[in-house]
Design an enzyme around this catalytic site. Structure first.
Site, PDB file in Angstrom:
ATOM      1  N   HIS B 190      89.976 119.234  40.152  1.00  0.00           N
ATOM      2  CA  HIS B 190      91.171 119.078  39.314  1.00  0.00           C
ATOM      3  C   HIS B 190      92.272 120.037  39.794  1.00  0.00           C
ATOM      4  O   HIS B 190      93.439 119.649  39.898  1.00  0.00           O
ATOM      5  CB  HIS B 190      90.797 119.344  37.851  1.00  0.00           C
ATOM      6  CG  HIS B 190      91.953 119.371  36.906  1.00  0.00           C
ATOM      7  ND1 HIS B 190      92.308 118.287  36.137  1.00  0.00           N
ATOM      8  CD2 HIS B 190      92.844 120.339  36.613  1.00  0.00           C
ATOM      9  CE1 HIS B 190      93.369 118.605  35.409  1.00  0.00           C
ATOM     10  NE2 HIS B 190      93.711 119.852  35.682  1.00  0.00           N
ATOM     11  N   GLU B 191      91.889 121.268  40.094  1.00  0.00           N
ATOM     12  CA  GLU B 191      92.887 122.240  40.567  1.00  0.00           C
ATOM     13  C   GLU B 191      93.417 121.845  41.950  1.00  0.00           C
ATOM     14  O   GLU B 191      94.604 121.968  42.221  1.00  0.00           O
ATOM     15  CB  GLU B 191      92.291 123.652  40.602  1.00  0.00           C
ATOM     16  CG  GLU B 191      91.829 124.169  39.242  1.00  0.00           C
ATOM     17  CD  GLU B 191      92.876 124.022  38.142  1.00  0.00           C
ATOM     18  OE1 GLU B 191      94.084 124.104  38.459  1.00  0.00           O
ATOM     19  OE2 GLU B 191      92.509 123.804  36.976  1.00  0.00           O
ATOM     20  N   HIS B 194      96.082 119.340  41.551  1.00  0.00           N
ATOM     21  CA  HIS B 194      97.408 119.905  41.264  1.00  0.00           C
ATOM     22  C   HIS B 194      98.091 120.322  42.573  1.00  0.00           C
ATOM     23  O   HIS B 194      99.288 120.113  42.746  1.00  0.00           O
ATOM     24  CB  HIS B 194      97.287 121.128  40.354  1.00  0.00           C
ATOM     25  CG  HIS B 194      97.147 120.771  38.898  1.00  0.00           C
ATOM     26  ND1 HIS B 194      98.002 119.892  38.268  1.00  0.00           N
ATOM     27  CD2 HIS B 194      96.263 121.193  37.958  1.00  0.00           C
ATOM     28  CE1 HIS B 194      97.628 119.797  36.984  1.00  0.00           C
ATOM     29  NE2 HIS B 194      96.577 120.557  36.778  1.00  0.00           N
ATOM     30  N   GLU B 272      98.524 116.182  34.088  1.00  0.00           N
ATOM     31  CA  GLU B 272      97.111 116.466  33.826  1.00  0.00           C
ATOM     32  C   GLU B 272      96.265 115.202  33.996  1.00  0.00           C
ATOM     33  O   GLU B 272      95.215 115.227  34.618  1.00  0.00           O
ATOM     34  CB  GLU B 272      96.917 117.031  32.416  1.00  0.00           C
ATOM     35  CG  GLU B 272      97.452 118.433  32.232  1.00  0.00           C
ATOM     36  CD  GLU B 272      96.900 119.417  33.258  1.00  0.00           C
ATOM     37  OE1 GLU B 272      95.707 119.351  33.587  1.00  0.00           O
ATOM     38  OE2 GLU B 272      97.688 120.247  33.737  1.00  0.00           O
TER      39      GLU B 272
END
Lengths: 197, 375
Positions: B190-191, B194, B272
């Site tokens: 997930h990071e 980003h 997100e």
């Protein structure tokens, strides 16, 4: 004079797109070769870890000599194949050979780890645990690098096979790239079982 | 989302991207509208005022004040004032952006992070480092620097830095002690998402633009103060005009900041969803991420990040940090249940084994995992 100009225009109209398509093919080919180099690095890492693993395991699993020998053999075979194929990114025969060798290595490794479940002393060994983590990580890296390679190879193949770039590909010998599949896929994707939920 | 129960990351990504575009367009529209409004007011008041100054010097007749508002409108002044306002916003935003930008490692350190390197022997940290390396390969990005926020017991993580080359990934101690390998991988993916989607840069730009709107309010206040101080020497009408424009800048700037913050939060929520979808593209297994989110839900109190720097990295966190009671419109993260449902359509908080699990149990399982025990 006019015919010369016409000829030049026709040439330009043919050559400019030809050059662009050629460059595109080269870029895609470099991309999948680069992705393959990443797999090669990770496979080497995998093969380098195995003698350590066998060393650590030996003392605990004396009764599993057969399995240990099979692991060593599969590892040596896989390393040999890796060295042979490391410069042959995309060559379908080499990719198949590599896939088979790594697949059977994954299979015997899976067996070894399944057997290790019966040896609590071994499982308590710190060295074994850290090797297990390193191998798990390496298996994952191989899997992701393979995913990246196959994606890049597919993008390249799409350019090689579609009109009009297939004409340029045919003229300059851009061959189809082979996909890399590991035979024992279950064992690859679900490597040493270290997570319990 | 696909109806067959599988998570379709490509479709989810496309949807999140479309919605971000709309929000960014709205944001630009907001600043242009504010600039245009102040410009129009300037054209109305300042243009007229200049004329009056000239007229009053020649003949102090009643005709000056008789002219209708529309007649006094001066398009040239309107354009100049409008562009000036736009200039103030953009220049402050650019300066602010340059100051905020940069190194992810610095942000991580300012949050109290300790770096971990490839030679760490601690099993949990070693595993985290390995997982980050795996995801770097999956995302085809350079290896970022890795940090652990030691004194933070909540489950959270963040990515910082403006470019993939300067990126850093931070993980709280609580996450490391509670999440298993697969879940850590989901969070790290997930990071990485980003980083891959350029969310830090996007948010930086939005924050800089909001700062530009703040500067507008400040400019309005300054204009009013100048009028108060030097007011006595000037013509009454000029004073009034400057006052009106000052008030307009102040009010529009403040409203703009409010609207900007709402849009920023909305953009962040979209990003997100996008990051969740991209994470699944990297790991090809939605379970890890979904379970990590469920564990966060299970220990809601754990997600409080006790850190003054929260604001700057809040949007980059894995889960809402500053206040979970913040109203929905200002939240930088979508509701957990919604995020989990996007990954696991069958999710039901009332009878989900992971969501219902006590934290002690999670941590015990995690210790067992690191010890290599079978349950």
């Amino acid at each position: 004079m006019e015919t010369v100009i016409t000829l030049l225009i026709v040439l330009a109209v043919l050559i400019v797109p030809g050059v662009l398509l050629y460059n595109r093919l080269v870029r895609k080919r470099n991309a999948f070769k680069n992705a393959f180099a990443q797999i090669d690095v990770q496979l080497k890492r995998r093969h380098d870890l195995i003698p350590n693993l066998v060393e650590t395991v030996q003392g605990y699993m004396a009764h599993e000599r057969e399995t240990l020998t099979a692991v060593i053999e599969a590892r040596n075979n896989a390393e040999q194949v890796r060295q042979q194929t490391s410069g042959a990114a995309g060559d379908p025969a080499s990719m198949e050979q590599l896939g088979k060798a790594e697949g059977s290595l994954g299979g015997v490794l899976g067996r070894l780890f399944a057997l290790s479940e019966a040896y609590p002393d071994l499982k308590a060994n710190e060295n074994f645990r850290s090797l297990q983590e390193e191998l798990t990580s390496t298996e994952n890296r191989v899997a992701y690098a393979r995913q990246a390679y196959n994606d890049a190879a597919m993008r390249y193949n799409n350019v090689v096979e579609t009109v009009p770039s297939n004409i340029i590909a045919g003229m300059f010998n851009f061959a189809r790239a082979g996909m890399l599949e590991f035979e024992d896929r279950e064992a690859m994707q679900e490597p040493p079982k270290v997570q319990f939920s | 989302m696909s109806s067959n129960g599988f998570f379709n990351f490509a479709e989810a990504q496309a949807q999140a991207r479309r919605r971000t575009m709309v929000l960014v367009a709205l944001f630009l529209l907001l600043t242009v509208t504010i600039a245009a409004a102040v410009g129009a007011l300037g054209g109305l008041l300042l243009g007229g005022a200049d004329d009056q100054l000239v007229q009053q010097q020649h003949a102090t007749g009643p005709e000056a004040s008789d002219r209708s508002l529309l007649e006094r409108f001066d398009p040239a002044t309107a354009v100049v004032v409008g562009l000036g306002v736009m200039g103030i916003i953009l220049i402050t935003a650019a300066v602010r952006g340059a100051l905020l930008g940069g190194d992810g490692a610095r942000v991580a350190q300012s949050m109290g992070g300790t770096e971990i390197t490839h030679d760490t022997t601690n099993p949990a940290k070693r595993q985290l480092y390995n997982v980050v390396e795996e995801m770097a390969i999956a995302a085809n990005l350079p290896m970022p620097r890795v940090f652990v926020i030691k004194h933070e017991q909540g489950i959270n993580a963040f990515a910082a830095g403006n470019s993939p080359e300067t990126a850093a990934i931070g993980m709280t101690h609580g996450a490391l002690a509670t999440l298993n390998r697969q879940e850590l991988k989901g969070v790290v993916a997930h990071e990485f998402a980003h980083i891959a989607n350029g969310d830090m840069r996007l948010n930086l730009r939005v924050m800089a633009m909001i700062f530009g709107l703040v500067a507008l309010s400040v400019a309005g206040r300054m204009a009013m103060r100048t009028v108060f101080i030097g007011g006595g020497r000037r013509d009454q009408r000029v004073v009034m005009a400057a006052m009106a424009i000052g008030v307009a800048l102040l009010v529009l700037g403040a409203l703009g900041v409010l609207a900007g913050r709402l849009l920023q939060a909305a953009i962040s929520r979209r990003r997100e969803y996008l990051a969740d979808a991209t994470a699944v593209e990297f790991t090809r297994e939605p379970e890890g991420l979904a379970n990590a989110l469920k564990k966060i839900g299970a220990l809601q109190e754990a997600e409080h990040l006790n850190n003054a720097h929260g604001e700057e990295v809040r949007h980059m966190l894995f889960a809402e940090a500053v206040s979970r009671r913040s109203p929905g419109l200002m939240a930088t993260h979508p509701p957990l249940v919604e995020r989990i449902r996007a990954l696991d359509p069958a999710f039901n908080p009332d009878d989900d084994p992971v969501w219902r699990k006590p934290q002690k149990e999670m941590m015990r399982e995690r210790r067992r995992e690191l010890r290599g025990d079978t349950a």
